[in-house]
Design a protein around this motif. Structure first.
Motif, short mmCIF file in Angstrom:
data_model
loop_
_atom_site.label_atom_id
_atom_site.label_comp_id
_atom_site.label_asym_id
_atom_site.label_seq_id
_atom_site.Cartn_x
_atom_site.Cartn_y
_atom_site.Cartn_z
N ALA A 54 0.70 -1.23 -0.06
CA ALA A 54 -0.04 -0.14 0.04
C ALA A 54 0.87 1.33 0.02
N ALA A 55 1.90 1.15 0.81
CA ALA A 55 3.09 2.26 0.74
C ALA A 55 3.48 2.60 -0.47
N GLU A 56 3.83 1.64 -1.18
CA GLU A 56 4.45 1.82 -2.49
C GLU A 56 3.53 2.17 -3.46
N ALA A 57 2.28 1.68 -3.58
CA ALA A 57 1.35 2.13 -4.25
C ALA A 57 1.14 3.72 -4.41
N ARG A 58 1.18 3.95 -3.10
CA ARG A 58 1.09 5.45 -2.93
C ARG A 58 2.31 6.50 -3.09
#
Length: 340
Positions: A54-58
């Motif tokens: 989720a952090a990477e996607a953001r």
């Protein structure tokens, strides 16, 4: 409004919410902004790999580290987002499913248990999908009722309050059809929940003499019975009883005028007769800073005042401000519950 209390409480436990929603990415961003936002240490319950994705996607470059117990949070928090618990799920933003719902329920259940045991100073719950959770055994109408059941309290003792920087509102009836509201209202209901609100404002918000404004149900607060008599039969007697008990209550107020800037300065919380009467003003005025907090519990619980937002999950457009506000408020309330 509330100011930060003293430090020293246990770390906060944060539940994931539905992993297909915006909860995980907002939690990751909250950790990334922890210093500028002056957030207290917190750990997330379950979802180590999901949070990384989720952090990477953001577009966030952050470290996510598994911990063995809440006591490790402080040592890890400055350099990595701490995660406690081995359960995980695939990260599929905008695609809720049973696997994600089961993870959301496990995260919520375990986070609340940490708070109940005192190993977490408070619980912060990310948004859930009630429909998805119902498929995996969630029987409560919402997280507020879940918290009451988990703490062994009657559900009527758990009171929802929406809190922002300049406004606090409480719906006295919540998830009920508007046609059912008049029959649900009673003098006893208003007095009972007003007592809980006043006590919580003193204990968790540091207000020595909280002022409660109580709305009417009907247009113009009934205008002396011309547009309905609930104000005369139910609400005004409840206000009078509260005042006799020493609670600074006023009303019934016409709801259409109560939330103007000059009027908001005259009360610390508005008790409203039904869901939208309370939620429309808070969302119109403070959508990105609104926090849902549950009053009347033996533990502190807060949540961002928005939903899962499946339609924008993983698209880098969701704002994390309400999640940050929920974590900050949980820390402030937890600090005020520390022994003097």
């Amino acid at each position: 409004m509330a100011v930060a209390g003293p430090a020293g409480h246990a770390p906060l436990a944060v539940s994931l919410g539905d992993p297909a929603g915006i909860g995980p990415e907002c939690i990751a961003e909250a950790w990334a902004r922890r210093r500028d936002a002056a957030l207290p240490p917190f750990f997330v319950v379950h979802g180590t790999e999901l949070l990384r994705r989720a952090a990477e996607a953001r577009g966030l470059t952050i470290a996510v580290r598994a911990i063995a117990g809440p006591e490790e949070t402080a040592a890890v928090f400055d350099g990595a987002l701490p995660v406690l618990g081995a359960r995980d799920a695939d990260y599929r933003p905008g695609e809720p499913d049973g696997e994600g719902a089961a993870l959301a329920l496990a995260s919520l259940t375990d986070a609340v248990e940490f708070a109940r045991k005192g190993t977490a100073g408070a619980v912060v719950t990310a948004p859930i999908s009630k429909a998805e959770l119902a498929r995996v055994g969630f029987t409560q109408p919402g997280q507020t009722e879940f918290l009451a059941d988990a703490c062994g309290l009657p559900r009527e003792n758990a009171v929802m309050m929406l809190a922002g920087p300049t406004l606090r509102t409480v719906p006295l009836t919540v998830h009920a059809a508007l046609s059912q509201v008049p029959a649900l209202l009673s003098r006893e209901l208003i007095v009972h929940r007003a007592r809980i609100v006043a006590a919580a404002l003193r204990r968790d918000f540091g207000l020595a003499g909280p002022r409660l404004a109580i709305t009417g149900l009907n247009p113009h607060a009934g205008e002396e019975g011309r547009f309905g008599d609930e104000e005369i039969r139910i609400i005004a007697p409840a206000v009078a009883q509260l005042r006799e008990e020493g609670i600074a209550a006023s009303g019934p107020h016409p709801a259409d005028a109560l939330f103007a800037p000059h009027a908001r300065a005259g009360f610390d919380a508005a008790l409203c007769m039904y869901h939208d009467q309370a939620l429309i003003p808070i969302k119109a005025l403070e959508f990105d800073a609104g926090v849902n907090t549950t009053l009347g519990l033996p533990i502190v619980r807060t949540s961002p005042d928005h939903g899962t937002a499946f339609a924008i999950a993983g698209q880098r457009t969701a704002r994390a401000d309400a999640t940050i506000a929920a974590i900050r408020l949980a820390g402030q309330c937890a600090a005020r519950r520390l022994p003097a």
